[in-house]
Design a protein around this motif. Structure first.
Motif, mmCIF file in Angstrom:
data_model
loop_
_atom_site.group_PDB
_atom_site.id
_atom_site.type_symbol
_atom_site.label_atom_id
_atom_site.label_comp_id
_atom_site.label_asym_id
_atom_site.label_seq_id
_atom_site.Cartn_x
_atom_site.Cartn_y
_atom_site.Cartn_z
ATOM 1 N N SER A 1 8.733 -2.492 8.097
ATOM 2 C CA SER A 1 7.315 -2.659 7.762
ATOM 3 C C SER A 1 6.393 -1.867 8.680
ATOM 4 O O SER A 1 5.279 -1.538 8.279
ATOM 5 C CB SER A 1 6.931 -4.139 7.762
ATOM 6 N N GLU B 1 3.203 1.286 3.174
ATOM 7 C CA GLU B 1 2.793 0.293 4.157
ATOM 8 C C GLU B 1 3.364 -1.037 3.677
ATOM 9 O O GLU B 1 2.745 -1.761 2.898
ATOM 10 C CB GLU B 1 1.269 0.238 4.250
ATOM 11 N N ARG C 1 0.857 -1.189 0.000
ATOM 12 C CA ARG C 1 0.000 0.000 0.000
ATOM 13 C C ARG C 1 0.895 1.241 0.000
ATOM 14 O O ARG C 1 1.836 1.320 0.786
ATOM 15 C CB ARG C 1 -0.941 -0.031 1.194
ATOM 16 N N TYR D 1 6.933 1.231 9.786
ATOM 17 C CA TYR D 1 7.095 2.675 9.591
ATOM 18 C C TYR D 1 6.029 3.212 8.645
ATOM 19 O O TYR D 1 5.767 2.619 7.596
ATOM 20 C CB TYR D 1 8.488 2.976 9.034
ATOM 21 N N ARG D 2 5.407 4.323 9.009
ATOM 22 C CA ARG D 2 4.362 4.904 8.167
ATOM 23 C C ARG D 2 4.636 6.355 7.790
ATOM 24 O O ARG D 2 3.814 7.008 7.160
ATOM 25 C CB ARG D 2 3.003 4.834 8.872
ATOM 26 N N PHE E 1 4.717 7.640 1.102
ATOM 27 C CA PHE E 1 4.468 6.939 2.355
ATOM 28 C C PHE E 1 4.093 5.508 1.977
ATOM 29 O O PHE E 1 3.286 5.311 1.059
ATOM 30 C CB PHE E 1 3.312 7.590 3.121
ATOM 31 N N LYS F 1 0.904 5.597 -0.298
ATOM 32 C CA LYS F 1 0.230 6.896 -0.318
ATOM 33 C C LYS F 1 1.165 7.851 -1.057
ATOM 34 O O LYS F 1 2.163 8.318 -0.492
ATOM 35 C CB LYS F 1 -0.042 7.371 1.107
#
Length: 142
Positions: free
Chosen positions: A82, A51, A8, A84-85, A49, A10
């Motif tokens: 993994s 995921e 995922r 970290y966002r 960003f 962003k």
């Protein structure tokens, strides 16, 4: 054949994309213009960003075209865990004079790599090996 994991992201598609379907990494672009002063690391933001799936890691490397100009990552390879966002940032440095990275320039690439979980065993002694404790160049091969 294994099933692909979902990554995922962003970001705008052009800020995190593969140029070719069989490319190993996803290109990352500079979010804004940054002048790199020779020898002084500078944070370059990407507006990306991610995921990353559990048991995977994002490895960030400089693009080879920038490496040829003497621009690299100060930490050599960035590691994105993994969990970290936050925004993916690049600690870039010029080794060859002052140089400018422009907004929208493709500056790095991220590979998503699976991890093999391991169990750690703490011991007082390690098993021997043919190489032993020899350091750099100890194999005698160049």
């Amino acid at each position: 054949m294994s099933k692909a994991r979902r990554l995922r992201v962003k970001a705008k598609p052009e800020d995190f994309e593969r140029q070719h379907d069989d490319d190993a990494g996803f290109d990352l672009r500079a979010k804004e213009e940054v002048t790199l002063i020779e020898g002084k690391p500078k944070l370059v933001k990407t507006n990306v960003f991610v995921e990353i799936p559990k048991n995977h890691v994002g490895l960030v490397m400089i693009r080879s075209s920038l490496g040829m100009k003497g621009i690299t990552l100060a930490n050599s390879v960035g590691v994105i865990d993994s969990g970290y966002r936050g925004e993916v940032g690049l600690i870039m440095v010029s080794l060859s004079g002052n140089q400018t990275v422009f907004a929208g320039d493709r500056v790095a690439q991220m590979l998503i790599v699976p991890l093999q979980p391991v169990n750690v065993e703490y011991v007082k002694q390690l098993k021997g090996s043919e190489r032993g404790e020899g350091g750099f160049g100890s194999t005698g091969k160049s």
